[in-house]
Motif scaffolding. Sequence first.
Motif, PDB file in Angstrom:
ATOM      1  N   HIS A 122      78.698   8.794  64.719  1.00  0.00           N
ATOM      2  CA  HIS A 122      79.692   9.588  63.964  1.00  0.00           C
ATOM      3  C   HIS A 122      81.112   9.022  64.089  1.00  0.00           C
ATOM      4  O   HIS A 122      82.019   9.488  63.434  1.00  0.00           O
ATOM      5  CB  HIS A 122      79.640  11.082  64.332  1.00  0.00           C
ATOM      6  CG  HIS A 122      79.737  11.404  65.806  1.00  0.00           C
ATOM      7  ND1 HIS A 122      80.892  11.270  66.515  1.00  0.00           N
ATOM      8  CD2 HIS A 122      78.801  11.858  66.687  1.00  0.00           C
ATOM      9  CE1 HIS A 122      80.671  11.650  67.779  1.00  0.00           C
ATOM     10  NE2 HIS A 122      79.409  11.992  67.918  1.00  0.00           N
ATOM     11  N   LYS A 135      83.457   8.635  57.353  1.00  0.00           N
ATOM     12  CA  LYS A 135      82.149   9.192  56.994  1.00  0.00           C
ATOM     13  C   LYS A 135      81.300   8.167  56.242  1.00  0.00           C
ATOM     14  O   LYS A 135      80.080   8.082  56.464  1.00  0.00           O
ATOM     15  CB  LYS A 135      82.351  10.455  56.154  1.00  0.00           C
ATOM     16  CG  LYS A 135      81.079  11.223  55.886  1.00  0.00           C
ATOM     17  CD  LYS A 135      81.396  12.577  55.253  1.00  0.00           C
ATOM     18  CE  LYS A 135      80.130  13.189  54.671  1.00  0.00           C
ATOM     19  NZ  LYS A 135      80.416  14.502  54.039  1.00  0.00           N
ATOM     20  N   LEU A 139      77.632   7.079  57.558  1.00  0.00           N
ATOM     21  CA  LEU A 139      76.374   7.218  56.811  1.00  0.00           C
ATOM     22  C   LEU A 139      75.569   5.926  56.887  1.00  0.00           C
ATOM     23  O   LEU A 139      74.344   5.945  57.057  1.00  0.00           O
ATOM     24  CB  LEU A 139      76.673   7.576  55.353  1.00  0.00           C
ATOM     25  CG  LEU A 139      77.125   9.019  55.106  1.00  0.00           C
ATOM     26  CD1 LEU A 139      77.716   9.166  53.702  1.00  0.00           C
ATOM     27  CD2 LEU A 139      75.948   9.987  55.295  1.00  0.00           C
ATOM     28  N   ARG A 143      71.838   5.156  59.173  1.00  0.00           N
ATOM     29  CA  ARG A 143      70.563   4.616  58.686  1.00  0.00           C
ATOM     30  C   ARG A 143      70.015   3.561  59.648  1.00  0.00           C
ATOM     31  O   ARG A 143      68.822   3.536  59.949  1.00  0.00           O
ATOM     32  CB  ARG A 143      70.733   4.036  57.281  1.00  0.00           C
ATOM     33  CG  ARG A 143      71.011   5.100  56.227  1.00  0.00           C
ATOM     34  CD  ARG A 143      70.717   4.608  54.809  1.00  0.00           C
ATOM     35  NE  ARG A 143      71.550   3.491  54.407  1.00  0.00           N
ATOM     36  CZ  ARG A 143      72.759   3.588  53.851  1.00  0.00           C
ATOM     37  NH1 ARG A 143      73.279   4.784  53.640  1.00  0.00           N
ATOM     38  NH2 ARG A 143      73.431   2.524  53.505  1.00  0.00           N
ATOM     39  N   TYR A 243      75.537  16.530  62.038  1.00  0.00           N
ATOM     40  CA  TYR A 243      75.953  16.402  60.650  1.00  0.00           C
ATOM     41  C   TYR A 243      74.676  16.135  59.856  1.00  0.00           C
ATOM     42  O   TYR A 243      74.077  15.052  59.992  1.00  0.00           O
ATOM     43  CB  TYR A 243      76.923  15.238  60.478  1.00  0.00           C
ATOM     44  CG  TYR A 243      78.225  15.392  61.236  1.00  0.00           C
ATOM     45  CD1 TYR A 243      79.153  16.384  60.873  1.00  0.00           C
ATOM     46  CD2 TYR A 243      78.543  14.556  62.308  1.00  0.00           C
ATOM     47  CE1 TYR A 243      80.349  16.526  61.563  1.00  0.00           C
ATOM     48  CE2 TYR A 243      79.737  14.694  62.994  1.00  0.00           C
ATOM     49  CZ  TYR A 243      80.636  15.674  62.616  1.00  0.00           C
ATOM     50  OH  TYR A 243      81.813  15.813  63.300  1.00  0.00           O
ATOM     51  N   GLU A 245      73.973  15.183  57.035  1.00  0.00           N
ATOM     52  CA  GLU A 245      73.946  13.959  56.227  1.00  0.00           C
ATOM     53  C   GLU A 245      73.673  12.722  57.085  1.00  0.00           C
ATOM     54  O   GLU A 245      73.295  11.663  56.547  1.00  0.00           O
ATOM     55  CB  GLU A 245      75.262  13.811  55.444  1.00  0.00           C
ATOM     56  CG  GLU A 245      76.521  13.617  56.291  1.00  0.00           C
ATOM     57  CD  GLU A 245      77.185  14.927  56.737  1.00  0.00           C
ATOM     58  OE1 GLU A 245      76.507  15.976  56.729  1.00  0.00           O
ATOM     59  OE2 GLU A 245      78.378  14.882  57.109  1.00  0.00           O
ATOM     60  N   LEU A 246      73.860  12.810  58.399  1.00  0.00           N
ATOM     61  CA  LEU A 246      73.570  11.659  59.280  1.00  0.00           C
ATOM     62  C   LEU A 246      72.139  11.711  59.818  1.00  0.00           C
ATOM     63  O   LEU A 246      71.713  10.799  60.531  1.00  0.00           O
ATOM     64  CB  LEU A 246      74.557  11.617  60.448  1.00  0.00           C
ATOM     65  CG  LEU A 246      76.045  11.483  60.102  1.00  0.00           C
ATOM     66  CD1 LEU A 246      76.876  11.323  61.377  1.00  0.00           C
ATOM     67  CD2 LEU A 246      76.298  10.318  59.150  1.00  0.00           C
ATOM     68  N   GLN A 248      68.871  11.556  58.475  1.00  0.00           N
ATOM     69  CA  GLN A 248      68.055  11.249  57.293  1.00  0.00           C
ATOM     70  C   GLN A 248      66.977  10.258  57.691  1.00  0.00           C
ATOM     71  O   GLN A 248      67.148   9.056  57.538  1.00  0.00           O
ATOM     72  CB  GLN A 248      68.938  10.655  56.196  1.00  0.00           C
ATOM     73  CG  GLN A 248      70.063  11.555  55.739  1.00  0.00           C
ATOM     74  CD  GLN A 248      69.599  12.778  54.942  1.00  0.00           C
ATOM     75  OE1 GLN A 248      68.452  12.817  54.497  1.00  0.00           O
ATOM     76  NE2 GLN A 248      70.472  13.761  54.798  1.00  0.00           N
ATOM     77  N   ASP A 251      65.523   7.277  55.202  1.00  0.00           N
ATOM     78  CA  ASP A 251      66.277   6.123  54.711  1.00  0.00           C
ATOM     79  C   ASP A 251      65.955   4.865  55.486  1.00  0.00           C
ATOM     80  O   ASP A 251      65.574   4.901  56.646  1.00  0.00           O
ATOM     81  CB  ASP A 251      67.781   6.384  54.836  1.00  0.00           C
ATOM     82  CG  ASP A 251      68.246   7.420  53.835  1.00  0.00           C
ATOM     83  OD1 ASP A 251      67.400   7.916  53.073  1.00  0.00           O
ATOM     84  OD2 ASP A 251      69.440   7.739  53.834  1.00  0.00           O
TER      85      ASP A 251
END
Lengths: 254, 254
Positions: A122, A135, A139, A143, A243, A245-246, A248, A251
């Motif tokens: 992060h 951010k 991201l 991944r 978070y 969105e982190l 995932q 991916d």
Amino acid sequence: MNAGQPRPYELLYWPSIQGRGELIRLVLEEAGAPYVDVARLPESEGGGVAAILRVLKGRTGAAPFAPPILRHGDLLLWQTPNILAWLAPRLSLAPTDEGGRLTANALALTLADFLSEIHDVHHPIGVGLYYEEQKAEALRKARCFAAERLPKFLGYFERSLSDNSASNGKYAVGASLSYVDLELFQLMAGLEYAFPRTLATLRPTLPRLGELAARVAARPRIAAYLASPRRIPFNQKGIFRHYPELDQPGDRPG
Amino acid sequence: MNAGQPRPYELLYWPSIQGRGELIRLVLEEAGAPYVDVARLPESEGGGVAAILRVLKGRTGAAPFAPPILRHGDLLLWQTPNILAWLAPRLSLAPTDEGGRLTANALALTLADFLSEIHDVHHPIGVGLYYEEQKAEALRKARCFAAERLPKFLGYFERSLSDNSASNGKYAVGASLSYVDLELFQLMAGLEYAFPRTLATLRPTLPRLGELAARVAARPRIAAYLASPRRIPFNQKGIFRHYPELDQPGDRPG
């Protein structure tokens, strides 16, 4: 101080996060050792962040770089693996043989490296910037982390457990509980908070880590600690931050 | 092995870079200790990267996570600060008192953290990607590094020297040379290679670090080592890499 009363350990760590200080709190709690979490005292009682800053800025001679700091009599220790390698043997939470001690320290150092990588997911650009300011980079780093680093480190610790025939895979080093096991519990708890979806995809490959985390959480002193207000909840200011969105798992890095 | 012949230390580290292994090579060289840099031997003599992979993959029980690895008799150590904290006292390159040992270890751990940050300037997103694949992020991280992290860490080590009254500012811990001083020499040499322009702007504020680095480089065994083929030159594969675009002292982070 009364003769016969053990002198309490004084931990100096940021009062609002678990962070690296939690690895030391868990050792003190499991051992039932007397300690003061200094910065969580009111400022009127010598606590607060001001207590940390006094040690960082006021001392002459070798000054700590950053918390956590452990004070005990004339000794002032800092750097988490340094504190743990000194403290855990005194509290019977480290192997007693030289080879075991060195292996425990190596595992603790590997875990410290991993914690820094987890933090940097992060904060890939700079600690002086907010997450929201980095951010896009986070991201992309997330991944790589989910696809490569997380499986690599967790697979390594899983193998450390399964290869430790002295405990039949129950503990990381030697035949009984050590501070490394408490660290692995904290690691799994933090990853469960920060990366629940990604961790769920890996769990089938990590049976011993899962069992170890459950076994540590059920130990009476640890269970009492986790249920107490002394355990600071995970939040968005520590090493482990959630978070979505982190987190995932599907991916691939690119 | 002949009786009376000291058993050589066996270092296992990537044969083409200084990297973290260099911190161990410097200790062995300064002490004049017998050692074999195993992976720099030909594969026909049991060397090469294959020698490292055999240890990483072949061992049962607690296996190393990554090089550097030090082997001595039955002991197999990994993680650089763990190796140094075990090796340096045996070679009279560590303080002899407990407080000094703990301070040396804390400084070594702080330096290890700094080395990881230095590495991540050119690899902010992932070790599995080439620099060229993360150059945009590296440029941004380099600005934060030059403006904040580099001055913070170097200022801290400069103060560690100036606050060490036992050596009148000549050494980092105690009254004589320790492995921490050798580490600080390597740090300054690496930064001079990777970030010469940025370091030049900071040098006036770092007189003791500059003097220490020169003093270490002039020690007879270190000078002989640096002039020998055993010292691998800095290159673009190690921790310290010179990308001129990342060495921009004038920029401010944003």
